[in-house]
Design an enzyme around this catalytic site. Structure first.
Site, PDB file in Angstrom:
ATOM      1  N   CYS B  16       0.793  -1.230   0.000  1.00 13.26           N
ATOM      2  CA  CYS B  16       0.000   0.000   0.000  1.00 13.26           C
ATOM      3  C   CYS B  16       0.825   1.280   0.000  1.00 13.26           C
ATOM      4  O   CYS B  16       1.979   1.299   0.439  1.00 13.26           O
ATOM      5  CB  CYS B  16      -0.878   0.073   1.251  1.00 13.26           C
ATOM      6  SG  CYS B  16      -2.032  -1.258   1.415  1.00 13.26           S
ATOM      7  N   GLY B  42       1.523   0.099  -4.974  1.00 12.74           N
ATOM      8  CA  GLY B  42       0.275  -0.651  -5.120  1.00 12.74           C
ATOM      9  C   GLY B  42      -0.350  -0.344  -6.449  1.00 12.74           C
ATOM     10  O   GLY B  42      -0.740   0.793  -6.708  1.00 12.74           O
ATOM     11  N   ASN B 120      -1.572   1.673   5.568  1.00 15.82           N
ATOM     12  CA  ASN B 120      -0.442   0.942   4.991  1.00 15.82           C
ATOM     13  C   ASN B 120       0.167   0.118   6.106  1.00 15.82           C
ATOM     14  O   ASN B 120       0.525   0.671   7.157  1.00 15.82           O
ATOM     15  CB  ASN B 120       0.586   1.934   4.418  1.00 15.82           C
ATOM     16  CG  ASN B 120       1.848   1.269   3.888  1.00 15.82           C
ATOM     17  OD1 ASN B 120       2.890   1.896   3.829  1.00 15.82           O
ATOM     18  ND2 ASN B 120       1.784   0.003   3.500  1.00 15.82           N
ATOM     19  N   GLY B 121       0.239  -1.186   5.900  1.00 18.80           N
ATOM     20  CA  GLY B 121       0.779  -2.058   6.937  1.00 18.80           C
ATOM     21  C   GLY B 121      -0.058  -3.306   7.054  1.00 18.80           C
ATOM     22  O   GLY B 121      -0.751  -3.682   6.103  1.00 18.80           O
ATOM     23  N   TYR B 261      14.249  -2.067  -1.921  1.00 17.96           N
ATOM     24  CA  TYR B 261      13.428  -2.223  -3.110  1.00 17.96           C
ATOM     25  C   TYR B 261      12.135  -1.424  -3.111  1.00 17.96           C
ATOM     26  O   TYR B 261      11.764  -0.858  -4.124  1.00 17.96           O
ATOM     27  CB  TYR B 261      13.100  -3.708  -3.312  1.00 17.96           C
ATOM     28  CG  TYR B 261      12.167  -3.980  -4.451  1.00 17.96           C
ATOM     29  CD1 TYR B 261      12.622  -3.896  -5.775  1.00 17.96           C
ATOM     30  CD2 TYR B 261      10.832  -4.294  -4.221  1.00 17.96           C
ATOM     31  CE1 TYR B 261      11.754  -4.141  -6.833  1.00 17.96           C
ATOM     32  CE2 TYR B 261       9.970  -4.532  -5.283  1.00 17.96           C
ATOM     33  CZ  TYR B 261      10.435  -4.456  -6.580  1.00 17.96           C
ATOM     34  OH  TYR B 261       9.586  -4.692  -7.621  1.00 17.96           O
TER      35      TYR B 261
END
Lengths: 485, 485, 485, 485
Positions: B16, B42, B120-121, B261
């Site tokens: 996300c 995402g 996000n998570g 990344y």
């Protein structure tokens, strides 16, 4: 009808890519892959025609990317058979809204059977030909110059399709690399100057024709050789490749801009690696126009090989000073005002932490209208760069191309109206240098540079020397160099 | 319902990205731009919620890229107002077909007004929470763990929304960087370990929250600071930024894979340039695992900065040995068998003329299942490379992530079942070396490497040391390192 | 490409409707309304061409209903100007999948300017013409017979478009009612037999041509007169209507099936109300074939006027014994097996409470293959009817039409292979009676019935007497009545 | 999001239809057919939920017609299993743009498993219930009143779903006919007044619940009986139909407008044929309000049965004076100004040749705002009618409905502000007469007319006597008859 791109990407654009294959099962699937690999040559639309003994000819033409149209089973099942050709195209600047009937391949039913043709290039006497054909009762379905060829073929007195094509092409002036097909034969032709590329490949029992070798790689085909300027090949499963040279021989004039920008870096043209030529341009540029700086950065993605070469020759570290957003597409439907104004910032972002306080050399492939160059310079300075030096991997682009490349009108070409110094000031950079025409020729494999009396390439966009008179344009009032100067 | 990607791209994926802004006209337009810049976090779907005094809350959630959904005037006009938040998401591996009701932001109407949240998570005790909430009469609309937060908020006894959010998040275990909004306030929170990033920016009179700084750049916002681990900020036009630390303090454990990344190279996290960290990984790798060769080539595009660093440290020339097709998308609807089998060749092609006869070092960011690495090695050898050496810019990925990253099951991680030597043999390359965990920490700014007793980062995917126990997974039978070894 | 209708609706189908207007602002808007009113003449596709002094010719051709394609502002703005023509079409039974290039109007660019034509009817020597034209170098873009006309025009030696059209049509055999346009003139023509209808209307300063008067009503135009068999009118804002009779005069043979089924009941053809003719057929039928019963019910919707007439003549109460579902469309994409098998039950339901225990007369307009008639009979009996009597408002359909109507092959016409008694038994009804050919002629305004020596109408589908020899079909082996009997 | 219909069709609209089946293979296919037959009860959107032992619950909800969404194999395969329910809905007048989350059936996951419900009717205390539920921590996903039911169920303390539904419905005021399902059971309920219809059917081993019997016919199911007012049935393959009466008994008050307009004429409600009731209304009307005339014409299609009855009673010939265009849809996207202004002329055309010079009686089912009636009168007079007499098959509509029918606000109802004479003048017709309330009751099977003390039907739209107090509306300021007068 696809919307026009509201974003100035400020490049010249190849108008077409062509691909064909004969002698494999489900030939259209191979064509789809080949066209995907040639997508950089034309993003607006694509088409495939195939022939099957039971089903006859079938054709699908669509706006949009190959991968969005020609990958689904249900669609590809409508294109059966062991022979197929395809075409990707870029829209020409001046035309009205795109219409599907302008999308190639074009198809014609003759008394001896049907034929489809896909054309990369541009016919410089198309207007005159069209007038004559209409006068004699032909009905055009498209606004494309390429349609002339199929009408000339329909009226030829020859008894088979390859001979009718010869007949037709002898009436045609300009640049053409053509892939065509009948029920059983694939035909490839290049104009006598060989302005546009066309290569021959082989995969299992099948023969392939393609604009570039990168499209041979994707289907695992071997690169056999380039089709020669002025050569016509007729290829069938039964008889293999038959080669003839139907036109009056002339010295070849391959488009040097294919090396600079159009072709993909992993293609090999005329025995030369495009990547290596571009890297070598960077080397030449570092020799011709050195400058003290902290970083050499490419303008993504086309400036990368020359930037690597420049860094290697100059010893100044190579770095990614500008990052490209991978999720940027070409077109937006009815965009908001804000999106419309974003322009290049939707696609590129400066690597601020890297650039801050640094003297930066930016290597780009070309400057066309200069609008993008200015925006990039602004972004770099906003990020805190100490100095910005532009190094351009091609000479100033001063003349429009009439051989199958989408160029702005002459007055919109920055280099047509300004000197190098004026351009430097206009762009607001600390220095601006273009590679010399001789430097470019050296990088492209001519150790002694350009042969002024008989140039090895077509470089009309830089030199204004048109190897074929653009007769339609002259009729419309275009002034060539001699006239203009 | 979007089709799944039939092509193994063999990477871990951030699940996300979040973005919000308050205090500007047409806030949703800024959110659209911010989400476009966060699209790498995402690609499956995105959503925006805005609030306007006249129109109330409005919400649009769509599958596909931001640029294809949130750029049209007609759609953006349905999202008026000076405050808006948005979310982009990647689909989780194990789930059934994607459904729009799983797309965030989630919205809840409470007695004191509505609130929307974007998360996000990953919540590691979500299953237990969901069971409890259903038992008490809550009705879930999605299969997303994040929906628990809004139900916990609905049942809180607190009188305002920020306090209800505190209440809710104290019940939640795992990793979360949240951007939420009420009618007038934007709220940002990071979990006590600060596993996922969240930064604060300022543009004109507006305040911005974003997963990464690259999304501040696109709208011209200034990077003010990172939100701290365990911090909650409540931001309004009227009162500006109010900061509290509602959770029990813990030492931060930022995800080190964001540096390797996930994050974009032009972002700055915790004061460090992601690009520079990656380049430095290449430098460390060249020191740790040198090898004689002719060329250093990145696996595009994520290996590029480390390859540049490796080249600079080793003195071996940097080159583009693999060329990426820019027109490759992520998904194909009902693809032909041939397309399905092409895999990585649709996206990458070897620069044959460059590679032939050369000893090549390939620098990649990670090896997950190893399937892509094998295909790339095959392509390089087919093109005639003399030797192929893999250098990987991260340690072996041995453990799944439970904090918001899409990881294959443990048994599918190549490094979970093989030693480095076995992997080298399995991939069929001349050598394979990963950076050490200490080398990675050094590149990421810890000069003495990893503090074994109290690591500076979350590196569970490499080390198996999970800073928060994955309780739902343990309940399902997952064995942590201690248990497993 | 639209899917074929999987549901046997077991009717003959008019293949086309045409409409044009000159001398009004935004002419294409009027054409869209006119085509909407003519939609019953062709539901597969529609097209409009307009001409504007600034914009030149514009054309839009689409599959689907007029109301779904030609009602949006954004599309209609692409069709500006004071002159426009349009066409709706029904797909022909035997053809392959529909393609947009077969959709009319057809357009041709001649040396004296462009022209567009819309054709209702069928050219019976089209194959021969096409062969000849291809031999001479014409390239066909469609599989439509109508395209011959535009190629014949392109090759004419005449100096203006109306004269070229005369030239072309003198080569054409068969049935045609044509609406065509140049930049400033609208042209209307009917073949010498006047098989298909074409009427002239007037609205404000504009002139209208239309297949039927119902399309004059929708735009508030006055019905001026019918175009005569063999007449050509050339209409411009400047010069009004100029009439000529370019063909050799013949006695008219208007299609009697237009009265039975094709035309809308609110149209007036040749001075006769279609509704009144149909009601009168019911009256004649009640006289010719009376039967004792409790109810007279129409098969919706086409049997309604005749059922009303039958009820009035017989004194048996009229009732809605079968109810039509208003939400039934024509086509289904990839339907489930169950949907495919539902057939007529998706469209019609019996009014069970009404029908139970009753003797029912069902009045239908025609019996083609008889498949629907059987299903309706089954539904009526399932609902508990005591007796079912079919009364058909046309004579037995024994022969295919070659003049612009979609007919099954002869062997599929129930009446081509069975006597009336055999059909009655085959359908399983208590009685089955068709109106006599003389009765039909009387209802259609010929008090003495059919003039056997020189019939007043074309009734080839009933009588097998073809007023124009179907030469293409004869070449393919079709046996006319004389040959067959 | 579907566009609103720009065309005033000036009718009351039923807001929903429900259908469910248990005990057949591929139950969802039957539901699709049933909903197609109920499409007249709601055209905006539809949804189906099914349950399969392997796949669990699946749900598809779509805007548009059933036939366009729920007929394709690929979609229907996503709805497997032997039990399914569905819903069609009409959008409510006052609401904002339609959103898919408002489309039923609604689904809730409870601790004992999931349940889906489809609701026809309207909850008159929904606002109060919603406030209370939000206060206690429920999160609503839709703006639909019906969602209250599922939240009330989620909070019930009962141990199984039917009991939870009883619990929930005891809190609910208003009108409801509900079809619900668990994994194995189908549940049907009608409110104690039985305002909306619900019938029970049987097909092979399967049980069916449907709003109307016409949907039993399409799948070949037998009509077993009506569900009683206040009855709840729980149906499973294993145990068949179990009936309970969980509410306090009240005298039934079925909606009389179902007989006038909402239901399909081929349905049977409470043992009465809807068609026959409507025809009988025409008979009563001819007795109550005779007039000398030449023709009796229905306003298509809803006026047809009453026009037939009027003609039969009066002896004045029945005729199709107005013809309906079969290709008219409900909605247009972004229509041109001209289309927008056409209104009823896009749908209806006068049969001019028939009407000219005649005295015409037009029979319509109701007058709501009167806008359409005026346009029809204009069309009839334009066509040359000598006199126009309106006869209306329902009493004046003076009050809004709060039990699941879309009604304009009171001030927009023509009969709420004008007397019959004023309306006659306003419409500009020669005479206007409505059936009396007693006449309507007689036609609907009450030989002695309306029982004033305890009416047999709900006729609040005519009488203003609301059998259930519309408490939400009263809270918002609505004045009932007693208050208003």
């Amino acid at each position: 009808m696809p919307p026009a791109n509201p974003f100035d990407d400020d490049k010249l654009h190849e108008e077409c890519g062509v691909f064909g294959i004969v002698g494999v099962a489900d030939a259209a699937n191979f064509v789809a892959l080949g066209l995907h690999a040639l997508q950089h040559r034309g993003q607006e639309a694509g088409g495939i025609v195939s022939h099957d003994a039971d089903e006859g000819f079938n054709s699908v033409r669509r706006f949009g990317y190959v991968r969005d149209n020609f990958t689904s089973q249900s669609l590809m099942q409508t294109l059966p058979g062991p022979i197929a050709i395809g075409h990707v195209r870029y829209s020409t600047a001046g035309s009205k809204a795109a219409v599907i009937r302008d999308v190639q391949p074009f198809f014609g039913e003759f008394s001896m059977g049907g034929a489809a043709i896909a054309h990369n290039g541009n016919i410089t006497n198309a207007n005159a030909l069209r007038r004559e054909l209409i006068e004699r009762g032909s009905i055009f379905q498209s606004s494309s110059d390429s349609e002339c060829i199929i009408h000339l073929m329909a009226r030829s007195l020859q008894r088979n399709i390859p001979e009718r094509m010869e007949d037709a092409l002898r009436r045609v002036e300009g640049a053409f690399s053509i892939v065509a097909m009948t029920r059983t034969k694939m035909i490839g032709v290049r104009d006598p100057l060989g302005v546009r590329p066309l290569v021959l490949g082989k995969v299992a029992d099948g023969w392939v024709l393609s604009s570039e070798t990168c499209a041979l790689d994707i289907i695992g085909a071997e690169h056999v050789r380039d089709i020669e300027p002025g050569e016509m090949v007729v290829i069938s499963e039964k008889d293999g490749v038959e080669s003839t040279f139907p036109f009056r021989p002339r010295k070849s004039r391959f488009c040097i801009f294919e090396h600079v920008y159009f072709s993909r870096p992993d293609s090999v043209i005329g025995g030369r690696s495009v990547y290596e030529t571009r890297r070598q341009i960077g080397v030449e540029l570092a020799k011709e126009a050195p400058v003290e700086a902290d970083l050499v950065c490419p303008v993504p993605d086309s400036g990368t090989p020359a930037a690597i070469g420049f860094s290697q020759e100059s010893g100044i570290p190579y770095a990614m000073g500008i990052i490209r957003n991978q999720y940027m597409g070409r077109t937006f439907i009815e965009p908001t005002e804000q999106i419309r104004n974003m322009g290049v910032r939707l696609k590129l972002n400066v690597n601020r932490a890297l650039i801050k306080g640094k003297r930066v050399i930016l290597v780009d492939d070309s400057v066309v209208r200069g609008t993008t160059s200015r925006k990039i310079k602004d972004m770099i300075l906003d990020a805190g760069a100490a100095e910005v030096h532009f190094r351009i991997a091609s000479p100033p682009t001063r003349w429009p191309c009439f051989y199958g490349v989408d160029t702005p009108e002459r007055e919109k070409l920055l280099a047509a109206t300004m000197t190098e110094d004026e351009m430097c000031e206009h762009l607001g950079v600390d220095s601006l240098r273009f590679i010399s025409l001789n430097g470019l020729y050296r990088a492209a494999g001519a150790p002694d540079g350009r042969d002024t009396d008989s140039p090895q390439y077509c470089d009309a966009c830089f030199s204004g020397e048109y190897p074929v008179a653009p007769s339609d344009m002259i009729e419309k009032g275009f002034e060539t160099k001699t006239a203009a100067e």
